[in-house]
Scaffold this active site. Structure first.
Site, PDB file in Angstrom:
ATOM      1  CD  GLU A 179       0.417  -1.483   8.166  1.00  0.00           C
ATOM      2  OE1 GLU A 179       0.114  -0.769   8.872  1.00  0.00           O
ATOM      3  OE2 GLU A 179       0.944  -1.222   7.035  1.00  0.00           O
ATOM      4  CD  GLU A 212       7.985  -0.489   7.514  1.00  0.00           C
ATOM      5  OE1 GLU A 212       6.970  -1.258   7.205  1.00  0.00           O
ATOM      6  OE2 GLU A 212       8.039   0.724   7.062  1.00  0.00           O
ATOM      7  CG  ASP A 231      -0.402   0.047   2.851  1.00  0.00           C
ATOM      8  OD1 ASP A 231       0.859  -0.163   2.523  1.00  0.00           O
ATOM      9  OD2 ASP A 231      -1.204   0.128   3.441  1.00  0.00           O
ATOM     10  CB  SER A 232       4.455   1.827  -0.010  1.00  0.00           C
ATOM     11  OG  SER A 232       4.804   0.588  -0.978  1.00  0.00           O
ATOM     12  CE  LYS A 256       3.214  -5.765   3.894  1.00  0.00           C
ATOM     13  NZ  LYS A 256       2.601  -4.720   4.622  1.00  0.00           N
ATOM     14  CG  ASP A 290       0.488  -4.070   2.061  1.00  0.00           C
ATOM     15  OD1 ASP A 290       0.646  -4.904   2.965  1.00  0.00           O
ATOM     16  OD2 ASP A 290       1.186  -3.144   1.998  1.00  0.00           O
TER      17      ASP A 290
HETATM   18  O1  KIV Z   1       3.673  -1.201   1.593  1.00  0.00           O
HETATM   19  C1  KIV Z   1       4.774  -1.560   1.514  1.00  0.00           C
HETATM   20  O2  KIV Z   1       5.336  -1.569   0.545  1.00  0.00           O
HETATM   21  C2  KIV Z   1       5.261  -2.695   2.590  1.00  0.00           C
HETATM   22  C3  KIV Z   1       6.694  -2.782   2.746  1.00  0.00           C
HETATM   23  C4  KIV Z   1       7.566  -1.638   2.675  1.00  0.00           C
HETATM   24  C5  KIV Z   1       7.109  -3.834   3.817  1.00  0.00           C
HETATM   25  O3  KIV Z   1       4.470  -2.731   3.534  1.00  0.00           O
END
Ligand code: KIV
Length: 272
Positions: A123, A190, A53-54, A121, A92
């Protein structure tokens, strides 16, 4: 690049991922968001791809990851899986998607897996262990994410290293055990001190993937743009730039502009 010329994928499933624990080689994971980034990764020895989600920050210039939605994540996941050559793709869960109850979490997982992801993934763990467990028991592989969890940015007081005190490290250990107990196949750590990441890695039976967590995790993840120097505005102690693609892009754009201005482009052989 024709897909047929791509090498065979190294890591196709979460079973391959889990098998690396304690055995190696260490797992390389890259956050990527577009079809062409995925094609480059498919043709590389990188083990697996995270549609992070980055993307809200890196692609859209948002100040944080909150703007990502299940729809946006699914769209990018579809583009990435079409290019990833069969490599393991993890998508994510975006901001608060694990906090709206089981039905909403199942809907989000369905959207991401229908888009082609092999796993999701999520959090954090406290307060949504039931979601992690329910997804895993529903056949959806889940990767945990602890330490600096950017979706909790405001509660954490900013992008800060986590687990720095003895009590905070002990709490991270408790959470890591809860992630494993919920059935997650791995855990991203992280921005935690190396010693804490080492302790957590030894304490759990699932692979840990570090970012800003030192050398003792079972693997490492970086963002495509960051590791290739395509995001010159971003700097962090953990970041190593393995290439200066930003300079190549800048030079290429300058050369194009110059050639156009001088009337050198297109040449005769580039014209019909
Ligand atoms: O959103 C992302 O790219 C991440 C990684 C940096 C672990 O969560």
């Amino acid at each position: 690049m024709p897909l047929a010329s791509l090498p065979l994928p190294h890591m196709k499933s979460v079973l391959d991922f889990k098998a690396r624990k304690g055995r190696g080689p260490k797992i390389s994971m890259v956050s990527a968001y577009t079809h062409w980034e995925a094609r480059f990764l498919a043709a590389s020895p990188v083990d697996c791809v995270l549609v992070g989600d980055s993307l809200a920050v890196v692609l859209d210039g948002e100040p944080n990851t909150f703007a990502a939605t299940p729809e946006i994540m699914a769209r990018h996941t579809r583009a990435v899986t079409r290019g990833a050559g069969g490599k393991l793709v993890i998508a994510d869960f975006p901001f608060l998607a694990a906090r709206r109850g089981l039905a909403a979490a199942v809907d989000c997982a369905a959207e991401l897996l229908r888009a082609g992801a092999h796993a999701v993934k999520i959090e954090g763990v406290d307060g949504h262990e039931d979601v992690l467990r329910h997804l895993v028991q529903s056949g959806v592989p889940v990767l945990g994410h602890l330490g600096l969890t950017p979706q909790s940015l405001h509660a954490l007081g900013g992008n800060k290293v986590q687990g720095k005190t003895e009590a905070a490290a002990a709490d991270l250990l408790r959470q890591a055990r809860a992630v494993e107990a919920a059935g997650c196949f791995g855990l991203v750590l992280e921005c935690v001190p190396s010693t804490v990441a080492a302790e957590l890695t030894a304490a759990v039976g699932i692979p840990t993937i570090g970012i800003g967590a030192g050398p003792h995790t079972d693997g490492q993840v970086l963002v495509f743009h960051d590791l290739l120097g395509l995001n010159p505005g971003f700097d962090a102690r953990f970041l190593r730039r393995f290439a200066d693609a930003g300079a190549v892009v800048t030079d290429g754009l300058a050369a194009f502009s110059k050639a156009v201005a001088k009337g050198e482009y297109p040449a005769k052989k580039e014209s019909y």
